[in-house]
Design a protein around this motif. Structure first.
Motif, short mmCIF file in Angstrom:
data_model
loop_
_atom_site.label_atom_id
_atom_site.label_comp_id
_atom_site.label_asym_id
_atom_site.label_seq_id
_atom_site.Cartn_x
_atom_site.Cartn_y
_atom_site.Cartn_z
N LYS A 136 0.84 -1.19 0.00
CA LYS A 136 0.00 0.00 0.00
C LYS A 136 0.88 1.25 0.00
O LYS A 136 1.84 1.35 0.75
CB LYS A 136 -0.91 0.00 1.23
CG LYS A 136 -1.88 1.18 1.27
CD LYS A 136 -2.81 1.06 2.46
CE LYS A 136 -3.72 2.27 2.56
NZ LYS A 136 -4.61 2.42 1.40
N LYS A 137 0.54 2.20 -0.86
CA LYS A 137 1.34 3.40 -0.99
C LYS A 137 1.17 4.30 0.23
O LYS A 137 0.09 4.38 0.81
CB LYS A 137 0.94 4.16 -2.25
CG LYS A 137 1.25 3.42 -3.55
CD LYS A 137 0.84 4.23 -4.76
CE LYS A 137 1.16 3.49 -6.06
NZ LYS A 137 0.74 4.25 -7.26
N ASP A 495 -10.07 4.39 -3.80
CA ASP A 495 -9.75 3.84 -2.47
C ASP A 495 -8.94 2.56 -2.66
O ASP A 495 -9.49 1.48 -2.79
CB ASP A 495 -11.03 3.58 -1.67
CG ASP A 495 -11.99 2.67 -2.40
OD1 ASP A 495 -12.28 2.92 -3.58
OD2 ASP A 495 -12.47 1.69 -1.79
N ASP A 496 -7.64 2.70 -2.71
CA ASP A 496 -6.77 1.56 -3.01
C ASP A 496 -6.47 0.77 -1.73
O ASP A 496 -5.76 1.24 -0.87
CB ASP A 496 -5.45 2.05 -3.65
CG ASP A 496 -4.88 3.25 -2.91
OD1 ASP A 496 -5.64 3.93 -2.20
OD2 ASP A 496 -3.68 3.50 -3.06
N PHE A 497 -7.03 -0.44 -1.65
CA PHE A 497 -6.78 -1.28 -0.48
C PHE A 497 -5.81 -2.42 -0.79
O PHE A 497 -5.29 -3.07 0.11
CB PHE A 497 -8.10 -1.86 0.06
CG PHE A 497 -8.52 -3.15 -0.57
CD1 PHE A 497 -8.38 -4.35 0.11
CD2 PHE A 497 -9.06 -3.18 -1.86
CE1 PHE A 497 -8.75 -5.54 -0.47
CE2 PHE A 497 -9.44 -4.38 -2.44
CZ PHE A 497 -9.29 -5.57 -1.74
N PHE A 498 -5.53 -2.66 -2.08
CA PHE A 498 -4.56 -3.70 -2.46
C PHE A 498 -3.78 -3.21 -3.68
O PHE A 498 -4.34 -2.61 -4.60
CB PHE A 498 -5.27 -5.01 -2.81
CG PHE A 498 -4.32 -6.12 -3.16
CD1 PHE A 498 -3.68 -6.85 -2.16
CD2 PHE A 498 -4.06 -6.43 -4.49
CE1 PHE A 498 -2.80 -7.87 -2.49
CE2 PHE A 498 -3.17 -7.44 -4.82
CZ PHE A 498 -2.54 -8.16 -3.81
N HIS A 499 -2.47 -3.48 -3.67
CA HIS A 499 -1.60 -3.02 -4.76
C HIS A 499 -0.88 -4.19 -5.42
O HIS A 499 -0.47 -5.15 -4.76
CB HIS A 499 -0.56 -2.02 -4.24
CG HIS A 499 -1.13 -0.67 -3.97
ND1 HIS A 499 -1.11 0.34 -4.89
CD2 HIS A 499 -1.77 -0.18 -2.89
CE1 HIS A 499 -1.69 1.41 -4.39
NE2 HIS A 499 -2.10 1.11 -3.17
N PHE A 500 -0.74 -4.08 -6.74
CA PHE A 500 0.03 -5.05 -7.50
C PHE A 500 1.47 -4.56 -7.64
O PHE A 500 1.75 -3.37 -7.51
CB PHE A 500 -0.57 -5.25 -8.90
CG PHE A 500 -2.01 -5.67 -8.88
CD1 PHE A 500 -2.38 -6.92 -8.40
CD2 PHE A 500 -3.01 -4.82 -9.32
CE1 PHE A 500 -3.71 -7.31 -8.38
CE2 PHE A 500 -4.33 -5.19 -9.31
CZ PHE A 500 -4.69 -6.44 -8.84
N HIS A 510 -3.70 -1.30 -8.70
CA HIS A 510 -4.39 -1.40 -7.42
C HIS A 510 -5.79 -2.00 -7.61
O HIS A 510 -6.27 -2.16 -8.75
CB HIS A 510 -4.53 -0.01 -6.79
CG HIS A 510 -5.41 0.90 -7.60
ND1 HIS A 510 -4.94 1.61 -8.67
CD2 HIS A 510 -6.74 1.20 -7.50
CE1 HIS A 510 -5.94 2.30 -9.21
NE2 HIS A 510 -7.04 2.07 -8.52
N LEU A 511 -6.43 -2.32 -6.49
CA LEU A 511 -7.84 -2.70 -6.47
C LEU A 511 -8.58 -1.77 -5.54
O LEU A 511 -8.11 -1.46 -4.44
CB LEU A 511 -8.01 -4.15 -6.00
CG LEU A 511 -7.54 -5.25 -6.94
CD1 LEU A 511 -7.71 -6.61 -6.28
CD2 LEU A 511 -8.32 -5.22 -8.26
N SER A 512 -9.74 -1.32 -5.99
CA SER A 512 -10.58 -0.43 -5.19
C SER A 512 -11.67 -1.26 -4.51
O SER A 512 -12.43 -1.97 -5.17
CB SER A 512 -11.22 0.64 -6.09
OG SER A 512 -12.30 1.26 -5.44
N LEU A 513 -11.74 -1.17 -3.18
CA LEU A 513 -12.71 -1.97 -2.43
C LEU A 513 -14.14 -1.53 -2.73
O LEU A 513 -15.03 -2.36 -2.89
CB LEU A 513 -12.43 -1.86 -0.94
CG LEU A 513 -13.33 -2.72 -0.02
CD1 LEU A 513 -13.32 -4.18 -0.45
CD2 LEU A 513 -12.89 -2.56 1.43
#
Length: 629
Positions: A136-137, A495-500, A510-513
């Motif tokens: 996460k950034k 809302d980035d909760f997971f990053h590649f 990223h993935l947005s929840l």
């Protein structure tokens, strides 16, 4: 040769020798002359270093130049050729000056008499801390400062006759300064008693009154020139986490005299040549901030506007905006105003020149809905509950309650169609090889029982303008910037909760929840909303309806989380209304009784269903004739 001639030559040479000896300078005079020569050389070196950085080239010539202070009189003499009557202002020492209030701190420089930076005290930007990929950034929050790039320009070209370049640039002049608590005046004096002055006065939270004074310049300006040119260049910095989205909303906005607002360069390189076109104002705008120059008296005479995107993604600026504005000099005074601050609707509205239209709420009906309906509603509820996230949920709930009568009509129509399934079941066997005939017979039964398959479309059609307006509203409104809600840290960004560890096509890094929850809720809602429908005639539609939420996921994954938050909670309420209404309001026996009553009623001729049925029948007959041939 005669003796007299010889005697004459001897006397002449003797006289010249004696005169040369007598008039020869002594040692002190030689030192004085050398001092003057050295002073001139030093002055030229100083001038060269300012204009072309040629000191190094001179040093390589092995010429030894003593470090002698150049007198102002020599500088004045040397610069008069380049700066003409503005030579007295062509040398000096650069100093900074400050004007500030509770919202804004503006730093000026006397070199050019321009703004050097504008510090916005209530706003910050997130600067990414470089860390491991895939994690996460993290960000540091630093102040938002406008005008802070050293490459920026705010430079007037004064058309002066008899100078080599044809004009004098104010960026090379040192202005004298007069300052008080709220205003500052920069003046460049000429050798002929005239002057060029710039006065800045803090007159609002983010507003500066800005006036030019051309006192007596008519005597030295080129008689052919009716204007002076302002060269305004702005290398836009990035202030948002979602830089790709920010770039789409950054551009030059402008308003022609008595016309609507236009833009230059929202999505790509662009250039607008507005020659002989009067202008009310020009604005260099980011997604949420802008610097605007407004003609408050006489309009600008013309402008050439250009927007250039960086050549690569690693550039240290987001976009280069250039405005060359022609300012009339028919009078000795020209009045303007500057706005240096956030794109807050009410702030920009106070200028009463449509400056608020730089906020990209959209055009036509959608922009109108955003400006005069959605914006005031959000302002009211956010002020009431103190949270924009809660305001979103409250507005969704009230809107769904307001539209529930239409929702009820849609669900009622779906329930009636579901109750007709036994009547339609035999059509699958009877017309299993003729989908078109089956569709026509299905429409016939619907008409017989007074059921419209389009009865559920009205609520969706009514909500579409609101939904599209919100699609433009959330990323354009600064109210949502850096506002947190639940796990979203900034409702104006994703809302980035997971990053590649790397960029993935269609998704990003990223993935947005909120986007995931929206897509899942959309699948659930689609299932409940369409399970009564018979799609055997077109099985592809059964899968397409579930493919759309997946496609939307890729699109909204990098969108403003305020919108995906809205869509998620909207679907949650839709699902709740659908489940509760179908389970507790509609009863099968009541629906069947209602269908019998509808069947017994005489049917009106015409109508949409009748026309659709006739069209299907004609199409079937045409295909039958074609088959016989």
């Amino acid at each position: 040769m005669e003796k007299n001639h010889i005697f004459g030559f001897i006397l002449l040479f003797t006289t010249l020798f004696v005169w040369t000896y007598i008039s020869a300078p002594d040692k002190a005079e030689l030192e004085r002359q050398q001092y003057v020569k050295d002073s001139i050389v030093s002055a030229r070196l100083a001038l060269d270093s300012l204009n072309s950085n040629s000191v190094k080239d001179f040093a390589n010539t092995n010429t030894t130049v003593p470090a002698i202070e150049v007198s102002d009189s020599i500088k004045l003499l040397m610069n008069s050729g380049t700066f003409g009557p503005f030579a007295p202002a062509s040398f000096g020492e650069e100093k900074d000056y400050i004007l500030e209030n509770d919202k804004l701190k503006v730093t000026f420089t006397n070199k050019g008499g321009r703004i050097k930076s504008a510090f916005l005290k209530e706003y910050t930007k997130a600067v990414e801390i470089k860390g491991e990929k895939g994690k996460k950034k993290e960000y540091n929050m630093v102040p938002v400062v406008l005008f802070d790039d050293e490459r920026n320009k705010f430079n007037y070209h004064l058309p002066i006759a008899n100078v080599p370049s044809g004009s004098v640039s104010t960026e090379n002049l040192y202005f004298t300064v007069k300052q008080d608590d709220k205003s500052i005046t920069f003046t460049a004096n000429t050798s002929m008693g005239s002057s060029f002055s710039q006065t800045y006065k803090l007159s609002g939270d983010y507003k500066l009154d800005y006036d030019l004074d051309f006192r007596g310049l008519g005597r030295i300006l080129d008689a052919k020139s009716k204007t002076i040119a302002l060269d305004w260049q702005n290398y836009l910095s990035s202030y948002e986490k979602n830089t790709k989205f920010e770039s789409q909303y950054s551009a030059i906005y402008y308003k022609e005299y008595d016309d609507s607002v236009s833009d230059c360069g929202c999505m790509s390189d662009d250039k607008e040549e507005l020659k002989d076109t009067k202008m009310d104002w020009v604005s260099h705008a980011n997604q949420y901030f802008n610097t605007s120059l407004i003609a408050t008296g006489e309009p600008f005479a013309a402008a050439v506007l250009e927007s250039v995107l960086p050549e690569n993604e690693n550039a240290d600026y987001m976009e280069k905006l250039s405005s060359n504005i022609e300012i009339p000099v028919s009078e000795e005074h020209f009045e303007m105003a500057m706005y240096l601050g956030p794109n807050v609707y009410n702030n920009l509205k106070t200028f009463d020149v449509s400056l608020e239209d730089i906020i990209p709420f959209g055009s036509s009906i959608f922009g109108t809905i955003n400006r005069y309906a959605i914006r005031p509603v959000f302002d009211f509820f956010s002020g009431w509950v103190g949270s924009l996230g809660l305001a979103i949920v409250i507005i969704i709930f009230l809107l769904k309650m307001l539209l529930y009568p239409l929702m009820y009509k849609m669900l009622h129509s779906q329930a009636l169609m579901g109750a007709l399934k036994p009547e339609l079941a035999h059509l699958n066997d009877k017309y299993k090889d003729d989908a078109q005939k089956k569709q026509m017979e299905t429409m016939k039964i619907y008409r017989e029982f007074g059921v419209s398959p389009l009865g559920g479309c009205m609520p969706m059609m009514i909500q579409m303008p609101i939904w599209y307006a919100l699609f433009r509203f959330f990323p354009a409104s600064i109210s949502f910037r850096q506002e947190s809600f639940l796990w979203a840290e900034d409702l104006s960004s994703y809302d980035d909760f997971f990053h590649f560890a790397t960029e993935i096509p269609f998704l990003g890094d990223h993935l947005s929840l909120f986007t995931i929850l929206y897509s899942v809720s959309m699948l659930i809602y689609t299932y409940y909303n369409t399970k009564h429908m018979d799609m055997s005639a077109n099985p592809a539609m059964k899968y397409m309806q579930y493919l759309m939420p997946v496609m939307f996921f890729g699109f909204f994954n990098s969108y403003a989380s305020a919108l995906t938050c809205y869509m998620f909670f909207s679907n949650v309420i839709n699902i709740a209304q659908t489940v509760i209404t179908k389970k507790f309001v509609f009863k099968d026996e009541k629906l069947l009784a209602e269908l019998k009553v509808k069947k017994a009623k005489p049917k009106k001729k015409g109508g949409f269903q009748s026309k659709l049925q006739d069209a299907l029948k004609q199409q079937q007959e045409a295909q039958a004739k074609k088959g016989k041939k």
